[in-house]
Design a protein around this motif. Structure first.
Motif, mmCIF file in Angstrom:
data_model
loop_
_atom_site.group_PDB
_atom_site.id
_atom_site.type_symbol
_atom_site.label_atom_id
_atom_site.label_comp_id
_atom_site.label_asym_id
_atom_site.label_seq_id
_atom_site.Cartn_x
_atom_site.Cartn_y
_atom_site.Cartn_z
ATOM 1 N N GLN A 75 -4.062 -4.825 1.932
ATOM 2 C CA GLN A 75 -4.191 -3.385 1.731
ATOM 3 C C GLN A 75 -5.618 -2.979 1.379
ATOM 4 O O GLN A 75 -6.061 -1.903 1.756
ATOM 5 C CB GLN A 75 -3.227 -2.906 0.648
ATOM 6 C CG GLN A 75 -1.788 -2.901 1.125
ATOM 7 C CD GLN A 75 -0.833 -2.393 0.065
ATOM 8 O OE1 GLN A 75 -0.972 -2.742 -1.103
ATOM 9 N NE2 GLN A 75 0.132 -1.607 0.474
ATOM 10 N N ASN A 76 -6.348 -3.819 0.680
ATOM 11 C CA ASN A 76 -7.744 -3.510 0.371
ATOM 12 C C ASN A 76 -8.649 -3.805 1.556
ATOM 13 O O ASN A 76 -9.715 -3.213 1.697
ATOM 14 C CB ASN A 76 -8.218 -4.312 -0.837
ATOM 15 C CG ASN A 76 -7.539 -3.870 -2.115
ATOM 16 O OD1 ASN A 76 -7.020 -2.762 -2.189
ATOM 17 N ND2 ASN A 76 -7.532 -4.726 -3.102
ATOM 18 N N GLU A 77 -8.237 -4.737 2.396
ATOM 19 C CA GLU A 77 -9.051 -5.169 3.526
ATOM 20 C C GLU A 77 -9.045 -4.137 4.658
ATOM 21 O O GLU A 77 -10.070 -3.891 5.282
ATOM 22 C CB GLU A 77 -8.508 -6.507 4.033
ATOM 23 C CG GLU A 77 -9.456 -7.295 4.862
ATOM 24 C CD GLU A 77 -10.558 -7.941 4.060
ATOM 25 O OE1 GLU A 77 -11.586 -8.236 4.676
ATOM 26 O OE2 GLU A 77 -10.421 -8.149 2.847
ATOM 27 N N VAL A 97 -6.773 2.051 12.019
ATOM 28 C CA VAL A 97 -5.866 2.219 10.890
ATOM 29 C C VAL A 97 -5.759 3.703 10.548
ATOM 30 O O VAL A 97 -6.774 4.384 10.383
ATOM 31 C CB VAL A 97 -6.365 1.413 9.673
ATOM 32 C CG1 VAL A 97 -5.497 1.669 8.462
ATOM 33 C CG2 VAL A 97 -6.396 -0.066 10.002
ATOM 34 N N ASP A 98 -4.519 4.185 10.456
ATOM 35 C CA ASP A 98 -4.293 5.581 10.068
ATOM 36 C C ASP A 98 -4.113 5.695 8.559
ATOM 37 O O ASP A 98 -4.839 6.431 7.903
ATOM 38 C CB ASP A 98 -3.069 6.147 10.787
ATOM 39 C CG ASP A 98 -3.309 6.280 12.291
ATOM 40 O OD1 ASP A 98 -4.460 6.490 12.698
ATOM 41 O OD2 ASP A 98 -2.328 6.153 13.052
ATOM 42 N N GLY A 102 3.239 2.867 1.460
ATOM 43 C CA GLY A 102 3.824 1.815 0.626
ATOM 44 C C GLY A 102 3.245 0.463 1.026
ATOM 45 O O GLY A 102 2.044 0.233 0.911
ATOM 46 N N ASP A 103 4.105 -0.432 1.518
ATOM 47 C CA ASP A 103 3.661 -1.755 1.978
ATOM 48 C C ASP A 103 3.503 -1.825 3.489
ATOM 49 O O ASP A 103 3.263 -2.895 4.037
ATOM 50 C CB ASP A 103 4.667 -2.826 1.539
ATOM 51 C CG ASP A 103 4.589 -3.107 0.049
ATOM 52 O OD1 ASP A 103 3.591 -2.690 -0.565
ATOM 53 O OD2 ASP A 103 5.513 -3.740 -0.489
ATOM 54 N N SER A 104 3.638 -0.712 4.183
ATOM 55 C CA SER A 104 3.565 -0.688 5.639
ATOM 56 C C SER A 104 2.252 -0.077 6.110
ATOM 57 O O SER A 104 1.811 0.951 5.602
ATOM 58 C CB SER A 104 4.727 0.107 6.226
ATOM 59 O OG SER A 104 5.948 -0.510 5.920
ATOM 60 N N LEU A 105 1.661 -0.708 7.100
ATOM 61 C CA LEU A 105 0.442 -0.211 7.729
ATOM 62 C C LEU A 105 0.831 0.658 8.912
ATOM 63 O O LEU A 105 1.609 0.239 9.763
ATOM 64 C CB LEU A 105 -0.424 -1.373 8.209
ATOM 65 C CG LEU A 105 -1.637 -1.021 9.061
ATOM 66 C CD1 LEU A 105 -2.687 -0.331 8.204
ATOM 67 C CD2 LEU A 105 -2.212 -2.248 9.717
ATOM 68 N N PHE A 119 3.420 -1.947 10.706
ATOM 69 C CA PHE A 119 3.513 -3.357 10.358
ATOM 70 C C PHE A 119 3.652 -3.483 8.848
ATOM 71 O O PHE A 119 2.991 -2.761 8.096
ATOM 72 C CB PHE A 119 2.257 -4.128 10.781
ATOM 73 C CG PHE A 119 1.909 -3.986 12.237
ATOM 74 C CD1 PHE A 119 2.720 -4.531 13.207
ATOM 75 C CD2 PHE A 119 0.773 -3.321 12.621
ATOM 76 C CE1 PHE A 119 2.395 -4.410 14.542
ATOM 77 C CE2 PHE A 119 0.424 -3.201 13.944
ATOM 78 C CZ PHE A 119 1.245 -3.747 14.915
ATOM 79 N N HIS A 120 4.490 -4.407 8.421
ATOM 80 C CA HIS A 120 4.581 -4.707 6.993
ATOM 81 C C HIS A 120 3.402 -5.595 6.637
ATOM 82 O O HIS A 120 2.920 -6.385 7.459
ATOM 83 C CB HIS A 120 5.907 -5.415 6.666
ATOM 84 C CG HIS A 120 6.164 -5.501 5.202
ATOM 85 N ND1 HIS A 120 5.745 -6.576 4.458
ATOM 86 C CD2 HIS A 120 6.762 -4.635 4.347
ATOM 87 C CE1 HIS A 120 6.087 -6.376 3.189
ATOM 88 N NE2 HIS A 120 6.707 -5.218 3.090
ATOM 89 N N LYS A 121 2.897 -5.493 5.415
ATOM 90 C CA LYS A 121 1.709 -6.251 5.021
ATOM 91 C C LYS A 121 1.928 -7.758 5.086
ATOM 92 O O LYS A 121 0.977 -8.514 5.295
ATOM 93 C CB LYS A 121 1.222 -5.836 3.636
ATOM 94 C CG LYS A 121 2.104 -6.271 2.494
ATOM 95 C CD LYS A 121 1.491 -5.868 1.173
ATOM 96 C CE LYS A 121 2.319 -6.400 0.026
ATOM 97 N NZ LYS A 121 1.724 -6.061 -1.257
ATOM 98 N N ASN A 122 3.182 -8.231 4.958
ATOM 99 C CA ASN A 122 3.454 -9.665 5.050
ATOM 100 C C ASN A 122 3.440 -10.172 6.493
ATOM 101 O O ASN A 122 3.320 -11.363 6.723
ATOM 102 C CB ASN A 122 4.803 -9.986 4.409
ATOM 103 C CG ASN A 122 4.784 -9.742 2.916
ATOM 104 O OD1 ASN A 122 3.724 -9.705 2.290
ATOM 105 N ND2 ASN A 122 5.959 -9.546 2.340
#
Length: 159
Positions: A75-77, A97-98, A102-105, A119-122
């Motif tokens: 998320q920071n990257e 990246v828009d 939450g945890d989704s990109l 995409f989920h961060k995992n």
């Protein structure tokens, strides 16, 4: 000869100075009190009782890279409005990246801005994230080659 010159000029005009580059991973050195998880150069661990083995262990640890990589926070990257090349579940995407929900990109492909990808961060492989950046060495090479081509062209016209 003239058609080769045109072909070379067209190929240089299609070349981009922007490349996808991975960020250098931040590493932190081990503190003096921590034990290294890596083996020494000869593959044996030194005992604390034996002074000569302790000296050899310290010398061996100086030659072995004792730095621990810091885990990458996806998320920071990935920052909004920037271009990235990412790998998700083994498939490579070039995206802009828009935002993060939450945890989704939430992103869209560079070639199809109307398509929305989530995409989920995992799912994102953090080690293969590459940001689109201006490549100074590549632009310098293209500039030198272009000037050389202009010089050769002028020389051929005057000859």
């Amino acid at each position: 000869m003239q058609k080769y010159l045109y072909l070379i000029l067209i190929s240089f005009s299609l070349t981009s100075c922007y490349t996808y580059q991975r960020k250098k991973q931040v590493v932190e050195p081990l503190e003096n009190g921590q034990e290294s998880a890596k083996k020494t150069v000869n593959g044996t661990a030194a005992s604390a009782k034996d002074a000569t083995a302790d000296v050899k262990n310290k010398k061996a640890q100086q030659t072995v890279n004792e730095q621990i990589p810091v885990p990458i926070n996806v998320q920071n990257e990935l920052q909004p409005t920037k271009n990235y090349k990412i790998k998700v579940d083994g498939r490579a995407y070039k995206v802009i990246v828009d935002k993060w929900e939450g945890d989704s990109l939430v992103a869209h492909p560079i070639s199809k801005p109307e398509k929305i990808l989530k995409f989920h961060k995992n799912q994102i492989n953090a080690e293969t994230i590459a940001e689109k950046r201006f490549s100074k060495p590549l632009s310098d090479i293209l500039t030198v080659v272009t000037y050389a081509g202009i010089g050769v062209g002028v020389w051929m016209l005057l000859r």
